[in-house]
Design a protein around this motif. Structure first.
Motif, PDB file in Angstrom:
ATOM      1  N   THR A   9     -46.795  28.237 -31.199  1.00  0.00           N
ATOM      2  CA  THR A   9     -47.568  27.789 -32.358  1.00  0.00           C
ATOM      3  C   THR A   9     -48.854  27.137 -31.888  1.00  0.00           C
ATOM      4  OG1 THR A   9     -45.660  27.462 -33.822  1.00  0.00           O
ATOM      5  CG2 THR A   9     -47.632  26.155 -34.290  1.00  0.00           C
ATOM      6  N   VAL A  10     -49.964  27.486 -32.510  1.00  0.00           N
ATOM      7  CA  VAL A  10     -51.239  26.825 -32.230  1.00  0.00           C
ATOM      8  C   VAL A  10     -51.790  26.254 -33.532  1.00  0.00           C
ATOM      9  CG1 VAL A  10     -52.499  29.034 -32.438  1.00  0.00           C
ATOM     10  CG2 VAL A  10     -53.587  27.064 -31.335  1.00  0.00           C
ATOM     11  N   PHE A  11     -52.170  24.990 -33.508  1.00  0.00           N
ATOM     12  CA  PHE A  11     -52.868  24.382 -34.640  1.00  0.00           C
ATOM     13  C   PHE A  11     -54.364  24.587 -34.438  1.00  0.00           C
ATOM     14  CE2 PHE A  11     -48.809  22.330 -35.062  1.00  0.00           C
ATOM     15  CZ  PHE A  11     -48.679  22.093 -36.428  1.00  0.00           C
ATOM     16  N   PHE A  12     -55.050  25.036 -35.484  1.00  0.00           N
ATOM     17  CA  PHE A  12     -56.486  25.307 -35.355  1.00  0.00           C
ATOM     18  C   PHE A  12     -57.134  25.262 -36.736  1.00  0.00           C
ATOM     19  CE2 PHE A  12     -55.071  29.289 -36.940  1.00  0.00           C
ATOM     20  CZ  PHE A  12     -56.177  30.024 -37.362  1.00  0.00           C
ATOM     21  N   ASN A  13     -58.449  25.248 -36.741  1.00  0.00           N
ATOM     22  CA  ASN A  13     -59.208  25.411 -37.977  1.00  0.00           C
ATOM     23  C   ASN A  13     -60.478  26.196 -37.653  1.00  0.00           C
ATOM     24  OD1 ASN A  13     -60.955  23.552 -36.776  1.00  0.00           O
ATOM     25  ND2 ASN A  13     -60.247  21.842 -38.035  1.00  0.00           N
ATOM     26  N   ALA A  14     -61.401  26.265 -38.601  1.00  0.00           N
ATOM     27  CA  ALA A  14     -62.577  27.103 -38.425  1.00  0.00           C
ATOM     28  C   ALA A  14     -63.707  26.407 -37.678  1.00  0.00           C
ATOM     29  CB  ALA A  14     -63.073  27.584 -39.786  1.00  0.00           C
ATOM     30  N   SER A  15     -63.476  25.204 -37.163  1.00  0.00           N
ATOM     31  CA  SER A  15     -64.502  24.511 -36.381  1.00  0.00           C
ATOM     32  C   SER A  15     -64.650  25.197 -35.024  1.00  0.00           C
ATOM     33  CB  SER A  15     -64.105  23.051 -36.172  1.00  0.00           C
ATOM     34  OG  SER A  15     -62.970  22.966 -35.322  1.00  0.00           O
ATOM     35  N   PRO A  16     -65.771  24.965 -34.310  1.00  0.00           N
ATOM     36  CA  PRO A  16     -65.914  25.551 -32.970  1.00  0.00           C
ATOM     37  C   PRO A  16     -64.771  25.164 -32.048  1.00  0.00           C
ATOM     38  CG  PRO A  16     -68.022  24.708 -33.734  1.00  0.00           C
ATOM     39  CD  PRO A  16     -67.002  24.262 -34.734  1.00  0.00           C
ATOM     40  N   GLU A  17     -64.320  23.907 -32.124  1.00  0.00           N
ATOM     41  CA  GLU A  17     -63.212  23.459 -31.281  1.00  0.00           C
ATOM     42  C   GLU A  17     -61.920  24.160 -31.670  1.00  0.00           C
ATOM     43  OE1 GLU A  17     -66.343  20.361 -31.595  1.00  0.00           O
ATOM     44  OE2 GLU A  17     -65.113  21.425 -33.077  1.00  0.00           O
ATOM     45  N   GLY A  18     -61.714  24.311 -32.976  1.00  0.00           N
ATOM     46  CA  GLY A  18     -60.500  24.961 -33.457  1.00  0.00           C
ATOM     47  C   GLY A  18     -60.433  26.427 -33.061  1.00  0.00           C
ATOM     48  N   LEU A  19     -61.538  27.144 -33.197  1.00  0.00           N
ATOM     49  CA  LEU A  19     -61.552  28.556 -32.828  1.00  0.00           C
ATOM     50  C   LEU A  19     -61.449  28.730 -31.319  1.00  0.00           C
ATOM     51  CD1 LEU A  19     -64.273  29.873 -35.303  1.00  0.00           C
ATOM     52  CD2 LEU A  19     -61.782  30.112 -35.475  1.00  0.00           C
ATOM     53  N   ARG A  20     -61.955  27.750 -30.566  1.00  0.00           N
ATOM     54  CA  ARG A  20     -61.858  27.820 -29.103  1.00  0.00           C
ATOM     55  C   ARG A  20     -60.403  27.695 -28.662  1.00  0.00           C
ATOM     56  NH1 ARG A  20     -64.950  23.524 -27.573  1.00  0.00           N
ATOM     57  NH2 ARG A  20     -66.766  24.731 -28.182  1.00  0.00           N
ATOM     58  N   VAL A  21     -59.665  26.728 -29.247  1.00  0.00           N
ATOM     59  CA  VAL A  21     -58.263  26.572 -28.842  1.00  0.00           C
ATOM     60  C   VAL A  21     -57.435  27.763 -29.319  1.00  0.00           C
ATOM     61  CG1 VAL A  21     -57.389  25.283 -30.860  1.00  0.00           C
ATOM     62  CG2 VAL A  21     -56.418  24.859 -28.592  1.00  0.00           C
ATOM     63  N   LEU A  22     -57.814  28.374 -30.423  1.00  0.00           N
ATOM     64  CA  LEU A  22     -57.140  29.590 -30.870  1.00  0.00           C
ATOM     65  C   LEU A  22     -57.326  30.708 -29.848  1.00  0.00           C
ATOM     66  CD1 LEU A  22     -55.648  31.323 -32.992  1.00  0.00           C
ATOM     67  CD2 LEU A  22     -57.900  31.793 -34.021  1.00  0.00           C
ATOM     68  N   ALA A  23     -58.554  30.872 -29.347  1.00  0.00           N
ATOM     69  CA  ALA A  23     -58.832  31.919 -28.373  1.00  0.00           C
ATOM     70  C   ALA A  23     -58.047  31.698 -27.086  1.00  0.00           C
ATOM     71  CB  ALA A  23     -60.330  31.972 -28.077  1.00  0.00           C
ATOM     72  N   LYS A  24     -58.008  30.465 -26.611  1.00  0.00           N
ATOM     73  CA  LYS A  24     -57.269  30.154 -25.385  1.00  0.00           C
ATOM     74  C   LYS A  24     -55.769  30.390 -25.588  1.00  0.00           C
ATOM     75  CE  LYS A  24     -60.636  26.623 -23.956  1.00  0.00           C
ATOM     76  NZ  LYS A  24     -61.226  27.375 -22.837  1.00  0.00           N
ATOM     77  N   SER A  25     -55.275  30.021 -26.766  1.00  0.00           N
ATOM     78  CA  SER A  25     -53.857  30.221 -27.066  1.00  0.00           C
ATOM     79  C   SER A  25     -53.517  31.698 -27.158  1.00  0.00           C
ATOM     80  CB  SER A  25     -53.488  29.523 -28.381  1.00  0.00           C
ATOM     81  OG  SER A  25     -53.745  28.140 -28.303  1.00  0.00           O
ATOM     82  N   GLY A  26     -54.458  32.492 -27.681  1.00  0.00           N
ATOM     83  CA  GLY A  26     -54.234  33.929 -27.775  1.00  0.00           C
ATOM     84  C   GLY A  26     -54.062  34.573 -26.409  1.00  0.00           C
ATOM     85  N   VAL A  27     -54.910  34.188 -25.454  1.00  0.00           N
ATOM     86  CA  VAL A  27     -54.798  34.720 -24.100  1.00  0.00           C
ATOM     87  C   VAL A  27     -53.482  34.274 -23.469  1.00  0.00           C
ATOM     88  CG1 VAL A  27     -55.796  34.687 -21.784  1.00  0.00           C
ATOM     89  CG2 VAL A  27     -57.284  34.875 -23.778  1.00  0.00           C
ATOM     90  N   PHE A  28     -53.129  33.004 -23.657  1.00  0.00           N
ATOM     91  CA  PHE A  28     -51.880  32.483 -23.103  1.00  0.00           C
ATOM     92  C   PHE A  28     -50.683  33.210 -23.713  1.00  0.00           C
ATOM     93  CE2 PHE A  28     -48.389  29.377 -22.871  1.00  0.00           C
ATOM     94  CZ  PHE A  28     -48.419  29.084 -21.513  1.00  0.00           C
ATOM     95  N   ALA A  29     -50.713  33.438 -25.024  1.00  0.00           N
ATOM     96  CA  ALA A  29     -49.626  34.159 -25.695  1.00  0.00           C
ATOM     97  C   ALA A  29     -49.536  35.591 -25.199  1.00  0.00           C
ATOM     98  CB  ALA A  29     -49.831  34.136 -27.213  1.00  0.00           C
ATOM     99  N   SER A  30     -50.677  36.196 -24.893  1.00  0.00           N
ATOM    100  CA  SER A  30     -50.686  37.558 -24.372  1.00  0.00           C
ATOM    101  C   SER A  30     -50.001  37.622 -23.008  1.00  0.00           C
ATOM    102  CB  SER A  30     -52.133  38.054 -24.252  1.00  0.00           C
ATOM    103  OG  SER A  30     -52.179  39.339 -23.657  1.00  0.00           O
ATOM    104  N   ILE A  31     -50.299  36.646 -22.157  1.00  0.00           N
ATOM    105  CA  ILE A  31     -49.676  36.590 -20.829  1.00  0.00           C
ATOM    106  C   ILE A  31     -48.170  36.385 -20.946  1.00  0.00           C
ATOM    107  CG2 ILE A  31     -49.547  35.247 -18.693  1.00  0.00           C
ATOM    108  CD1 ILE A  31     -52.550  34.662 -19.080  1.00  0.00           C
TER     109      ILE A  31
END
Length: 283
Positions: A9-31
């Protein structure tokens, strides 16, 4: 080999910080070959103060405007997590926490996960007033906290890991919860600071038992004992992560009583304030 995290689970929102943690979580989830659940707390914008005095047909237009704004935000969030799915081949879903839900109910959205990720100190997408301590206490889940200031490449999280080991129950829990990461890491260092001050915990040869335990799980482990030389423990740990080039620090949170941590400061609190790399935390 231990199974990877099936649900993240990743908590995020549409802020630059939120979208950044979403992107990092996506790569981690892919691995990890994980199902990624994106969760956000939808806080409704109250608009401008003068709108509070609207009357008649005007108030209807105000309501419609705020509904359009909310729908626009939801569409942006949905698009963000869909992009992760398409780009990385990760199964995803989006969950929205209504602003009317309290913190304990909000955590229910993350309970059926193996791991939770959010950024810090912004804590994008988490309900207002939520703290790291309260999240750990209510959920009992391990978390990865990604500092907003961390500029590491997404693929690096969990490649070179440092474990801050002090022999506590909390540290044991953190090691156990992070094993799926540790066994796949390129390098793992088991770091002990001032082992001579806690010989009753570490034994005659500090860290060797835990290093052997990890090695039997297939972890490429390197044992490191250092002295603080009167420096703050958190400072020594973070200096070591910089020297080692770590991209993840594994810690057991609040190994001393919480009252002592609050009064004296504590290593955990200092790490939250000063860390410039992701922290894997269990309690």
């Amino acid at each position: 080999m231990l199974p990877a995290y099936s649900n993240i689970t990743v908590f995020f929102n549409a802020s630059p910080e939120g979208l950044r943690v979403l992107a990092k979580s996506g790569v981690f989830a892919s691995i990890q070959k994980s199902h990624l659940i994106g969760v956000t707390s939808m806080r409704y914008d109250t608009g401008f103060p003068e709108e509070s005095f609207s009357k008649g047909d005007v108030i209807i237009e105000v309501i419609k405007k705020h509904r359009r704004a909310t729908a626009g935000k939801l569409l942006e969030l949905h698009q963000g997590i869909q992009d992760i799915s398409v780009k990385l081949g990760v199964q995803t879903e989006l969950r929205v926490i209504p602003s009317t839900e309290d913190n304990k109910n909000a955590i229910q959205h993350a309970l059926y996960s193996d791991l939770v990720i959010f950024n810090y100190p912004c804590m994008s997408g988490l309900p207002e007033g939520m703290t790291i301590s309260s999240f750990l206490s209510y959920s009992g889940l391990p978390i990865i906290v990604v500092p907003d200031s961390w500029q590491g490449e997404e693929k690096e999280m969990g490649r070179k890991v440092t474990i801050a080991w002090n022999g506590s129950r909390q540290a044991w829990r953190a090691v156990s919860d992070s094993l799926a990461i540790l066994v796949n890491a390129e390098e793992v260092q088991l770091l002990i600071v001032d082992a001579h001050q806690s010989q009753g915990i570490h034994g005659e040869d500090p860290g060797t038992d835990m290093a052997a335990y990890l090695a039997r799980h297939g972890v490429r482990i390197d044992l490191v004992n250092v002295e603080s030389d009167r420096k703050e423990i958190a400072e020594v740990i973070l200096e070591h992560t910089v020297t080692h080039g770590s991209d993840l620090l594994v810690i057991g949170a609040w190994s001393r009583p919480r009252l002592s941590e609050l009064i004296l400061g504590g290593t955990t609190n200092s790490l939250f304030k000063k860390a410039r790399l992701p922290l894997f935390i269990s309690r």
